[in-house]
Design an enzyme around this catalytic site. Structure first.
Site, PDB file in Angstrom:
ATOM      1  N   ASP A 123      -4.709   8.578   8.661  1.00  0.00           N
ATOM      2  CA  ASP A 123      -4.172   7.866   7.504  1.00  0.00           C
ATOM      3  C   ASP A 123      -4.417   8.689   6.250  1.00  0.00           C
ATOM      4  OD1 ASP A 123      -2.782   5.699   6.486  1.00  0.00           O
ATOM      5  OD2 ASP A 123      -4.596   4.607   5.944  1.00  0.00           O
ATOM      6  N   HIS A 130      -1.065   4.390  -6.465  1.00  0.00           N
ATOM      7  CA  HIS A 130      -2.047   3.539  -5.794  1.00  0.00           C
ATOM      8  C   HIS A 130      -3.461   4.066  -6.047  1.00  0.00           C
ATOM      9  CE1 HIS A 130      -3.953   1.098  -2.700  1.00  0.00           C
ATOM     10  NE2 HIS A 130      -4.444   2.204  -2.150  1.00  0.00           N
ATOM     11  N   GLU A 195      -1.469  -3.215   3.446  1.00  0.00           N
ATOM     12  CA  GLU A 195      -1.140  -1.948   2.799  1.00  0.00           C
ATOM     13  C   GLU A 195       0.270  -1.543   3.226  1.00  0.00           C
ATOM     14  OE1 GLU A 195      -4.115   1.056   3.397  1.00  0.00           O
ATOM     15  OE2 GLU A 195      -5.460   0.123   1.936  1.00  0.00           O
ATOM     16  N   GLU A 197       2.852   0.874   3.957  1.00  0.00           N
ATOM     17  CA  GLU A 197       2.863   2.293   4.302  1.00  0.00           C
ATOM     18  C   GLU A 197       4.080   2.627   5.158  1.00  0.00           C
ATOM     19  OE1 GLU A 197      -0.685   4.129   5.701  1.00  0.00           O
ATOM     20  OE2 GLU A 197      -2.018   2.555   4.913  1.00  0.00           O
ATOM     21  N   ASP A 229      -1.338  -1.063   7.333  1.00  0.00           N
ATOM     22  CA  ASP A 229      -2.733  -0.811   7.675  1.00  0.00           C
ATOM     23  C   ASP A 229      -3.583  -1.901   7.015  1.00  0.00           C
ATOM     24  OD1 ASP A 229      -4.967   0.448   8.696  1.00  0.00           O
ATOM     25  OD2 ASP A 229      -5.176   1.780   6.977  1.00  0.00           O
TER      26      ASP A 229
END
Length: 424
Positions: A123, A130, A195, A197, A229
């Site tokens: 990751d 962010h 999250e 992503e 995530d």
């Protein structure tokens, strides 16, 4: 990967009628890959989404078996040839229509799983917006760490807890420590977050000890998925020093079932430039191709459907919208950096981009941003309020690409629902 050809023609139509709907995520110009099965005890098959259907590639005589790593490892030329063959068979007037029609299944009639077996998972932290917003909450005087603009930051995550879209998960238990307490406590996470992503699915492997240069980096990426995530922010705050994420991250991550290939994304490439005044990346992270077309214009949305909303038939509220083109590091740079020390990638490895937030406060890709670390509750259209996720909440990620002169393509959705914590 950025070459346009006949498969991108906006006028191309399919004999699968649902694929011609302007609002479909899966027109003939897209053709994302995934895995499906007809019954829970059946073997996984490799399919391509077309409209509201899935095409069984083996039954359509396009591949010999259902070996996904082998398909992911195809050379760029072989991938292009397969894409063209699929498009030729699905286009309106194709003589292969009878063969392909026998290989179609309604997506609602099959089980969609992870698009491949995930080998290793890394990751990253590619959104400077962010990183800055979170950094201001933790380090107001110095939001960005000194290495951020030089190193594509990442950590090795847990692949076993990556689950397919639609899989519910339990709120995690773990240790937390309140600022006014001398000892930590144990119990369910109270600051559960999502999250927003993207997941980058690795295709072609590289041998151990052989770095991948920028000029060839995208040849090793098969395509892009939606990725959530899930994060336990209170567990993370107590455990992350000195070695980084652990139990706050490894309890569940949700992955969408369809991998949109780099070939399908070719019309939506954009120049990649750093903000004026920022340092240039080191030479091993630079290439003319990356500067010319390293960014990808992918619109991303986060939706929240509470249990109350679901009970009343409410589809949920859109919480935020951002775009992958605002990422500080490109996919080519992630591959080049990950392998520069000789690390070997394998077919089916997954890169998470990290939370993809936009430059505006309302474009935060997590609740930690939107609620200012839980200090600013916000009200939903149902009258409910949130700072972090509650049991029964469902988070839905969506993504799509639009450009004048080309068909809109989408990623489907990535969803997950929070279940109560398991009692310990």
């Amino acid at each position: 990967m950025t070459t346009l050809d006949s498969t991108h023609d906006a006028g191309l139509q399919s004999w699968v009628a649902s694929a011609n709907d302007p609002d479909s995520d899966f027109p003939i110009q897209n053709l994302p890959f995934g895995r499906f099965r007809l019954a829970a005890d059946a073997d996984w098959r490799i399919g391509v989404a077309i409209g509201d259907q899935v095409l069984d590639l083996r039954t359509a005589q396009l591949i010999d078996g259902n070996d996904m790593p082998q398909l992911l490892s195809l050379t760029p030329d072989a991938r292009l040839a397969l894409r063209q063959a699929i498009a030729d068979g699905l286009c309106l007037g194709s003589p292969q229509q009878p063969l392909f029609a026998a290989a179609l299944h309604a997506q609602t009639d099959v089980q969609l799983g992870l698009p491949c077996e995930i080998g290793d998972y890394t990751d990253f932290y590619t959104s400077i917006h962010h990183a800055t917003t979170i950094g201001k909450q933790l380090r107001p005087d110095s939001p960005l760490l000194p290495n951020y603009k030089w190193v594509p930051i990442g950590y090795h995550g847990r692949a076993s807890s990556i689950v397919p879209s639609g899989t519910p998960f339990h709120r995690p238990n773990g240790q937390t420590k309140a600022p006014d307490r001398e000892v930590p406590s144990f119990g369910p996470c109270r600051r559960l977050d999502y999250e927003l992503e993207l997941g980058l699915v690795i295709g072609r492997p590289n041998p151990l000890g052989q770095p991948v240069r920028m000029a060839q980096a995208e040849d090793h990426v098969f395509g892009v998925t939606l990725f959530n995530d899930w994060s336990a922010r209170d567990l993370q705050a107590w455990e992350y020093q000195p070695l980084g994420p652990f139990l706050a991250k490894n309890f569940a991550s949700s992955l969408s079932p369809w991998v949109v290939t780099l070939e399908a994304l070719a019309p939506f490439r954009a120049p990649f430039n750093r903000p004026e005044g920022d340092p240039s990346a080191l030479n091993y992270l630079l290439s003319p191709e990356n500067t010319a077309q390293g960014a990808i214009n992918i619109e991303l949305e986060v939706w929240l459907q509470t249990a109350q909303m679901q009970a009343t038939g409410h589809a949920g509220d859109k919480l935020s919208q951002s775009n992958y083109r605002d990422a500080y590091w490109t996919m080519a740079q992630l591959v080049a950096h990950h392998t520069v020390n000789g690390c070997n990638l394998r077919a089916g490895d997954l890169f998470g981009t990290g939370t993809l937030s936009g430059p505006q406060p309302e474009q935060g890709g997590s609740l930690m941003e939107l609620s200012a670390g839980g200090k600013k509750p916000f009200t939903l259209s149902s009258g409910e309020t949130r700072t972090y996720l509650e049991d029964g909440d469902t988070v839905i990620l969506r993504g799509y690409c639009v450009r004048e002169g080309f068909r809109r393509i989408g990623f489907g959705e990535c969803r997950g629902t929070v279940l109560p914590a398991v009692q310990i």
